[in-house]
Design a protein around this motif. Structure first.
Motif, PDB file in Angstrom:
ATOM      1  N   ARG A 192       0.848  -1.193   0.000  1.00 26.63           N
ATOM      2  CA  ARG A 192       0.000   0.000   0.000  1.00 26.63           C
ATOM      3  C   ARG A 192       0.877   1.235   0.000  1.00 26.63           C
ATOM      4  NH1 ARG A 192      -5.176   1.723   1.821  1.00 26.63           N
ATOM      5  NH2 ARG A 192      -5.143   3.807   2.742  1.00 26.63           N
ATOM      6  N   ILE A 196      -0.198   2.622   6.134  1.00 21.65           N
ATOM      7  CA  ILE A 196      -0.549   1.201   6.135  1.00 21.65           C
ATOM      8  C   ILE A 196      -0.912   0.720   7.538  1.00 21.65           C
ATOM      9  CG2 ILE A 196       1.828   0.387   6.427  1.00 21.65           C
ATOM     10  CD1 ILE A 196       1.151  -1.898   4.451  1.00 21.65           C
ATOM     11  N   SER A 198      -1.963   2.511  11.718  1.00 22.35           N
ATOM     12  CA  SER A 198      -2.529   3.707  12.353  1.00 22.35           C
ATOM     13  C   SER A 198      -1.703   4.113  13.563  1.00 22.35           C
ATOM     14  CB  SER A 198      -3.972   3.435  12.780  1.00 22.35           C
ATOM     15  OG  SER A 198      -4.749   3.092  11.671  1.00 22.35           O
ATOM     16  N   ASP A 340      -3.220  -5.569  -3.135  1.00 27.55           N
ATOM     17  CA  ASP A 340      -3.392  -4.321  -2.391  1.00 27.55           C
ATOM     18  C   ASP A 340      -3.883  -4.643  -0.991  1.00 27.55           C
ATOM     19  OD1 ASP A 340      -2.671  -2.842  -4.626  1.00 27.55           O
ATOM     20  OD2 ASP A 340      -4.742  -2.648  -5.308  1.00 27.55           O
ATOM     21  N   THR A 341      -3.428  -3.871  -0.024  1.00 24.72           N
ATOM     22  CA  THR A 341      -3.858  -4.095   1.357  1.00 24.72           C
ATOM     23  C   THR A 341      -4.450  -2.816   1.922  1.00 24.72           C
ATOM     24  OG1 THR A 341      -3.160  -5.018   3.500  1.00 24.72           O
ATOM     25  CG2 THR A 341      -1.658  -3.475   2.450  1.00 24.72           C
ATOM     26  N   GLU A 342      -5.325  -2.961   2.873  1.00 25.57           N
ATOM     27  CA  GLU A 342      -5.974  -1.803   3.490  1.00 25.57           C
ATOM     28  C   GLU A 342      -5.141  -1.277   4.649  1.00 25.57           C
ATOM     29  OE1 GLU A 342      -8.765  -4.485   6.511  1.00 25.57           O
ATOM     30  OE2 GLU A 342      -9.667  -3.429   4.810  1.00 25.57           O
ATOM     31  N   GLN A 343      -5.469  -0.079   5.079  1.00 25.17           N
ATOM     32  CA  GLN A 343      -4.805   0.482   6.253  1.00 25.17           C
ATOM     33  C   GLN A 343      -5.348  -0.187   7.504  1.00 25.17           C
ATOM     34  OE1 GLN A 343      -5.183   4.721   6.695  1.00 25.17           O
ATOM     35  NE2 GLN A 343      -3.806   4.827   8.448  1.00 25.17           N
ATOM     36  N   SER A 344      -4.451  -0.663   8.330  1.00 25.17           N
ATOM     37  CA  SER A 344      -4.828  -1.334   9.572  1.00 25.17           C
ATOM     38  C   SER A 344      -4.978  -0.322  10.698  1.00 25.17           C
ATOM     39  CB  SER A 344      -3.752  -2.361   9.947  1.00 25.17           C
ATOM     40  OG  SER A 344      -3.888  -2.775  11.282  1.00 25.17           O
TER      41      SER A 344
END
Length: 406
Positions: A192, A196, A198, A340-344
């Motif tokens: 990402r 990536i 928080s 693709d990866t989401e924000q954790s």
């Protein structure tokens, strides 16, 4: 012609550094040994010694950090060569029991477990270091590389701050890391651009005031009601004082007050976490939350004492370094192995390095292909498909080689 369209394809001899079978088996055994002997943050003496011994066996000169655990190791001559690429691993475990019942390498230490995959991260960087050292001895590593084995990632504000103060970034221009992801199949990675993970902080609040009889709350500071309003109203107030897209969220995990049903107490305690998707909102969060708590406490004539513990900012992946990881994975496994990866909403102290140098973190798939269980990080039954170790090693060695080309 782009690098992806050149001859750098899976198995291409122009990009050396594939993991030999004998080393593959050794690394699995090394990871299992770490898994059986987990150590908490700043207590990783056995882990540090094991890493140091294996690097020295390979003819390298690792240096234990001044804080007593963790170490760095340079491959190649650093003199006059700046900046270099750093590969980072975190080495600590979690204070939770290992609940895997049918596992030959489950933790042997009560209430301690590698339930976040740091044993995998450590083994990946160790393996990459051994492969790169071999390439260096053959004249196939054009640029030095630094290995960073960092302690205490799970201890706020993270051992990265101590490691940085120890000088691990001196001479480093870019840094990369991986984090195990049980939602991604082994053999794949998630990438990402931008944030990536928080930000994650800890919040502790004490409320005080004269208590009294529940028959006469008007003569008291009604701390139970005051605490309840802080729990419900403060998150709502804060959410209205920042851009909703920042994802700033205050979530309470503990509230404690009183001992009898007919006595209004004199003291109440609350604690929780503050998580945030956006770096700028994270920077103003302490002032916003202090202000909101004081406003609510004052309505009930309660005295508030606030302990806001800074944790970690978001990991914000640098686009160029993210593309380096993409090129490296494409070279080893093909573009189909990247998702693709989401924000954790989880926190990671890798972010502190990125306050100083550009870098990127990839999600390393550790789920056995075909397994659709809901096993997650920070749970006692966490485990990893060990083929992910090979993927991580080859990703990092390819990144080091391609970085040298750049």
């Amino acid at each position: 012609m782009s690098r992806e369209s050149e001859a750098h394809l899976p198995g291409n001899p122009l990009l050396p550094g594939a993991l030999p079978e004998a080393l593959r088996a050794e690394l699995v055994a090394f990871r299992r040994d770490l898994h059986m002997h987990p150590e908490l943050g700043n207590q990783e003496f056995r882990t540090t010694a094991a890493i140091k011994a294996r690097l020295e066996q390979a003819g390298l000169e690792p240096r234990v950090l001044a804080i007593g655990t963790g170490l760095i190791c340079d491959i190649g001559d650093m003199d006059g060569v700046q900046p270099v690429l750093a590969l980072r691993a975190d080495i600590d475990a979690l204070p939770i029991p290992d609940t895997k019942t049918e596992c030959a390498y489950r933790s042997t230490v009560p209430d301690r477990a590698h339930a976040c995959g740091h044993d995998v991260h450590t083994t990946v960087v160790l393996g990459a270091g051994l492969v790169l050292a071999d390439l260096h001895s053959k004249g196939q590593l054009a640029r030095p590389v630094r290995l960073i084995f960092q302690p205490a990632e799970e201890v706020l504000p993270g051992g990265a701050t101590d490691a940085i103060e120890s000088g691990v970034l001196e001479g480093v221009g870019r840094i990369i890391g991986v984090h195990c992801d049980p939602r991604v199949d082994a053999g794949r990675i998630g990438l990402r651009h931008g944030p990536i993970t928080s930000a994650c902080d800890r919040l502790e609040v004490s409320l005080d005031g004269p208590g009294g009889h529940t028959a006469r709350p008007h003569l008291t500071t009604d701390l139970v009601t005051a605490a309840a309003r802080v729990v419900t109203d403060v998150p709502a107030l804060v959410a209205r004082r920042v851009d909703a897209r920042s994802g700033l969220a205050l979530t309470w995990g503990r509230i404690e007050s009183g001992h009898a049903c007919n006595v209004i107490p004199q003291h109440a305690e609350l604690s929780g976490t503050v998580r945030c998707l956006d770096l700028e909102a994270w920077r103003v969060a302490p002032d916003l939350i202090h202000e909101a708590i004081d406003e609510i406490a004052n309505l009930y004539r309660a005295k508030s004492e606030i302990n806001y513990v800074r944790g970690v900012p978001p990991v914000v992946n640098d686009p160029a370094v993210t593309e380096l990881l993409r090129d490296a994975m494409t070279a080893r496994r093909g573009a189909h192995s990247i998702e693709d990866t989401e924000q954790s909403l989880g926190g990671e102290d890798f972010s502190w390095y990125l306050e100083h140098v550009p870098g990127a973190m990839a999600r390393l798939g550790v789920r056995a292909p075909g397994d659709r269980s809901t096993r997650d990080l920070h749970q006692g039954d966490f485990d990893a498909d060990e083929s992910a170790i090979t993927v991580g090693v080859e990703l990092f060695t390819a990144a080091a080689l391609l970085d040298a080309e750049d």
